[in-house]
Design a protein around this motif. Sequence first.
Motif, PDB file in Angstrom:
ATOM      1  N   SER A 145      -7.722   1.883 -10.046  1.00  6.62           N
ATOM      2  CA  SER A 145      -6.393   2.173 -10.588  1.00  6.62           C
ATOM      3  C   SER A 145      -6.254   1.632 -12.008  1.00  6.62           C
ATOM      4  O   SER A 145      -5.611   2.263 -12.860  1.00  6.62           O
ATOM      5  CB  SER A 145      -5.303   1.588  -9.679  1.00  6.62           C
ATOM      6  N   CYS A 197      -0.789  -0.223 -10.478  1.00 10.32           N
ATOM      7  CA  CYS A 197      -1.845  -1.229 -10.362  1.00 10.32           C
ATOM      8  C   CYS A 197      -1.344  -2.467  -9.615  1.00 10.32           C
ATOM      9  O   CYS A 197      -2.065  -3.040  -8.781  1.00 10.32           O
ATOM     10  CB  CYS A 197      -2.356  -1.629 -11.745  1.00 10.32           C
ATOM     11  N   LEU A 205      -1.392  -2.118  -5.700  1.00 12.90           N
ATOM     12  CA  LEU A 205      -2.691  -2.298  -5.050  1.00 12.90           C
ATOM     13  C   LEU A 205      -3.195  -3.730  -5.186  1.00 12.90           C
ATOM     14  O   LEU A 205      -3.904  -4.232  -4.309  1.00 12.90           O
ATOM     15  CB  LEU A 205      -3.706  -1.310  -5.628  1.00 12.90           C
ATOM     16  N   LEU A 206      -2.832  -4.406  -6.263  1.00 13.71           N
ATOM     17  CA  LEU A 206      -3.206  -5.815  -6.397  1.00 13.71           C
ATOM     18  C   LEU A 206      -2.526  -6.656  -5.319  1.00 13.71           C
ATOM     19  O   LEU A 206      -3.156  -7.544  -4.718  1.00 13.71           O
ATOM     20  CB  LEU A 206      -2.838  -6.324  -7.786  1.00 13.71           C
ATOM     21  N   TYR A 234       0.828  -1.209   0.000  1.00  9.91           N
ATOM     22  CA  TYR A 234       0.000   0.000   0.000  1.00  9.91           C
ATOM     23  C   TYR A 234       0.863   1.260   0.000  1.00  9.91           C
ATOM     24  O   TYR A 234       0.638   2.190  -0.793  1.00  9.91           O
ATOM     25  CB  TYR A 234      -0.945   0.017   1.202  1.00  9.91           C
ATOM     26  N   PHE A 259      -7.806  -1.108  -6.413  1.00 12.68           N
ATOM     27  CA  PHE A 259      -7.146  -1.757  -7.545  1.00 12.68           C
ATOM     28  C   PHE A 259      -7.975  -1.603  -8.820  1.00 12.68           C
ATOM     29  O   PHE A 259      -7.433  -1.252  -9.887  1.00 12.68           O
ATOM     30  CB  PHE A 259      -6.932  -3.240  -7.241  1.00 12.68           C
TER      31      PHE A 259
END
Length: 396
Positions: free
Chosen positions: A82, A163, A166-167, A14, A79
């Motif tokens: 994003s 991306c 956040l995944l 994060y 996610f």
Amino acid sequence: MSQHAWLAMFYAAYFGFVGLYSPFLGPYLKTLGHSLDVIALSLGMMQLMRIVGPFAWGWLSDHTANRVRWIRAGAFGGFLCSVLVFLNQQSAMALVLLILLLNLNISGLVPMSDTHCMEICRGDNGWYGKIRLFGSLGFVAAVLLFGWIANVWGYASYPFLACLSLLIAFGAAMQFSPAPSEPLSTALTGSASGGLNRTSVGTGFRQLLIPQPMPTLWLASFFMILAHGVFYAYFSLYLLEHHYTELTVGWLWAFGVLCEVAFFALQTRFFDWLSLSTWLCIGYAACAVRFAVTALFPDWLWMMVFAQGLHALTFAAHHTATIAWLRVHLPGRLVVRGQAMYATIAYGLGGSAGTVVGRSLWGWGGPSTAFGAASLAGLIALFYGLKLKRQEAVLQ
């Protein structure tokens, strides 16, 4: 992997995203041809959502007594947004709207995950600090690594890395085990607050705002982060005005965060020495000193290094002491909403006010005036911190 390891991965991913987002979103949007107005509006969405988002997520978390579900929902929503923001071409209006939704989804992740982490660690500040420091490491790694990537290859990889961060955070959250929550009856009628009686003032907003010493803590937090709002918005520009190179600026930022990491790693022994309210006052005093030094000695590199070293106290010590203080003084059912209120009042309202005040004073009296005001804000926070200690002594 243990729950501690999954939490460490979540924080690293994060805050790795934050390390990509805050310094590099503006330059990335510029490479796409967006105007400065669109870039400024896009960057403002994070502060805006910090005002309204954390408390909404905190209410959901406390109301359903299942914060892990909402951590997962926020991470997945972030996610998804994003992907829509970074992997598609869209109009300026759609871009700003999607960035707003992105920040709405992630705005509650820190207060909810901090509360969940404290519960997994059973209130042990040492364990919390050791886990939380991975967020700082993730931020430093993202800033330094992508700064090098952008310098060599440009911004082509930026959407993918943003991306992916956040995944990974969502994947880690999917491994969280729910921590035991306080029963609803005790949350409403009892208190885990070290003897502070709140049953006479109702629940929800009233319990968070009305009984002392809550208003005093919120005022201290507001002025503390107002000071840091000046710092986060203008420190790099301030150094460049005084002829530091971009490389030196980057390493000064990294040094401050590394000092933060060191404090998180060692804070078990530190927090055994003094009370939480005393640590809060130390953080406020360090804030006043830090920004006074920044205002008065910008041309002395070693003084800037010293000022950045105080980040260990003005962020790490202050953050842990605030999170732990709220956990001790609020009923269990209101802890996440208390964390969210802190994010809203301090980082949302205080951080936004610092940005506006800093900009106004920069134009009126010059850059040093802005950081002088930040130092003054630290002194005001210290005044309320000392008042907080007196109120605790009376109520105990």
